[in-house]
Design a protein around this motif. Structure first.
Motif, mmCIF file in Angstrom:
data_model
loop_
_atom_site.group_PDB
_atom_site.id
_atom_site.type_symbol
_atom_site.label_atom_id
_atom_site.label_comp_id
_atom_site.label_asym_id
_atom_site.label_seq_id
_atom_site.Cartn_x
_atom_site.Cartn_y
_atom_site.Cartn_z
ATOM 1 N N GLY A 90 0.844 -1.191 0.000
ATOM 2 C CA GLY A 90 0.000 0.000 0.000
ATOM 3 C C GLY A 90 0.871 1.230 0.000
ATOM 4 O O GLY A 90 2.048 1.180 0.368
ATOM 5 N N MET A 91 0.285 2.339 -0.422
ATOM 6 C CA MET A 91 1.030 3.585 -0.475
ATOM 7 C C MET A 91 0.044 4.731 -0.338
ATOM 8 O O MET A 91 -1.103 4.621 -0.756
ATOM 9 N N GLY A 92 0.480 5.829 0.251
ATOM 10 C CA GLY A 92 -0.389 6.986 0.382
ATOM 11 C C GLY A 92 0.414 8.242 0.624
ATOM 12 O O GLY A 92 1.640 8.218 0.651
ATOM 13 N N TYR A 93 -0.299 9.343 0.820
ATOM 14 C CA TYR A 93 0.373 10.598 1.142
ATOM 15 C C TYR A 93 -0.474 11.379 2.136
ATOM 16 O O TYR A 93 -1.674 11.150 2.267
ATOM 17 N N PHE A 101 4.553 4.306 2.885
ATOM 18 C CA PHE A 101 4.503 2.989 2.260
ATOM 19 C C PHE A 101 4.096 1.978 3.320
ATOM 20 O O PHE A 101 4.619 1.998 4.435
ATOM 21 N N TYR A 102 3.175 1.083 2.972
ATOM 22 C CA TYR A 102 2.722 0.029 3.869
ATOM 23 C C TYR A 102 3.146 -1.310 3.273
ATOM 24 O O TYR A 102 3.142 -1.473 2.057
ATOM 25 N N GLY A 103 3.483 -2.262 4.122
ATOM 26 C CA GLY A 103 3.834 -3.573 3.616
ATOM 27 C C GLY A 103 4.364 -4.483 4.688
ATOM 28 O O GLY A 103 4.008 -4.368 5.869
ATOM 29 N N SER A 104 5.239 -5.385 4.268
ATOM 30 C CA SER A 104 5.849 -6.339 5.199
ATOM 31 C C SER A 104 7.291 -6.560 4.772
ATOM 32 O O SER A 104 7.644 -6.375 3.613
ATOM 33 N N ASP A 105 8.117 -6.963 5.742
ATOM 34 C CA ASP A 105 9.521 -7.231 5.425
ATOM 35 C C ASP A 105 9.682 -8.678 4.971
ATOM 36 O O ASP A 105 8.695 -9.408 4.819
ATOM 37 N N GLU A 106 10.926 -9.108 4.774
ATOM 38 C CA GLU A 106 11.191 -10.466 4.278
ATOM 39 C C GLU A 106 10.655 -11.550 5.200
ATOM 40 O O GLU A 106 10.395 -12.666 4.772
ATOM 41 N N ASN A 107 10.493 -11.232 6.492
ATOM 42 C CA ASN A 107 9.991 -12.212 7.453
ATOM 43 C C ASN A 107 8.480 -12.143 7.636
ATOM 44 O O ASN A 107 7.927 -12.854 8.466
ATOM 45 N N SER A 137 1.338 -10.291 -6.292
ATOM 46 C CA SER A 137 0.534 -9.108 -6.001
ATOM 47 C C SER A 137 1.048 -7.949 -6.850
ATOM 48 O O SER A 137 2.241 -7.736 -6.944
ATOM 49 N N ARG A 138 0.143 -7.202 -7.472
ATOM 50 C CA ARG A 138 0.524 -6.072 -8.320
ATOM 51 C C ARG A 138 -0.111 -4.794 -7.767
ATOM 52 O O ARG A 138 -1.207 -4.412 -8.155
ATOM 53 N N ILE A 139 0.567 -4.144 -6.853
ATOM 54 C CA ILE A 139 0.080 -2.925 -6.217
ATOM 55 C C ILE A 139 0.000 -1.766 -7.212
ATOM 56 O O ILE A 139 -0.878 -0.908 -7.111
#
Length: 150
Positions: A90-93, A101-107, A137-139
């Motif tokens: 996800g992304m916003g301003y 930026f929203y998301g998750s790390d490698e773990n 996933s294609r954000i």
């Protein structure tokens, strides 16, 4: 009218549409030069720095994703430190000057980056898609759909 007197060159510069230009060493590389109407519909001088950065990031993410195979999805790396990468979900301003930026790390740990536009530096990376997912996933596609609505 703001009372400011402009030269014809300044007036022309203020009315200029945003341009995009790329050159790559590989002649087969996808060089994108178009700027979608959704981005040019509102004059740049009427956009906050956050909104303008957000719109251009969407274009770069979309272009990056179009170059990926079905086994990879877009993530971003962090410059400096050991922060790792963030799978962009996800992304916003937040006007006038914050991009997030929203998301998750490698773990798989939930992660959010909040960045002032003056410090914005994004490294797009290809990460293997999540093993449980059939398709990546294609954000970028969802971000562009949202841009078309606004």
């Amino acid at each position: 009218m703001d009372g400011k007197i402009s030269t014809s060159a300044e007036a022309h510069e203020d009315d200029a549409l945003p341009r995009r230009h790329e050159v790559h060493a590989d002649p087969q590389a996808r060089a994108v030069t178009d700027v979608p109407a959704e981005v040019t519909a509102k004059p740049v001088k009427q956009k906050s720095p956050a909104e303008w950065a957000y719109e251009r990031l969407i274009l770069y993410i979309q272009n990056f994703e179009q170059q990926l195979d079905n086994e990879h999805e877009v993530a971003m790396g962090f410059a400096g430190g050991d922060a790792g990468v963030l799978r962009i979900e996800g992304m916003g301003y937040f006007d006038p000057d914050i991009v997030t930026f929203y998301g998750s790390d490698e773990n798989g740990t939930k992660t959010q980056l909040i960045q002032h536009v003056s410090q914005l530096g994004v490294i797009l990376r290809a990460l293997p898609k999540q093993p449980a997912q059939e398709a990546p996933s294609r954000i970028g596609f969802r971000l562009a759909q949202d841009l078309n609505k606004s």
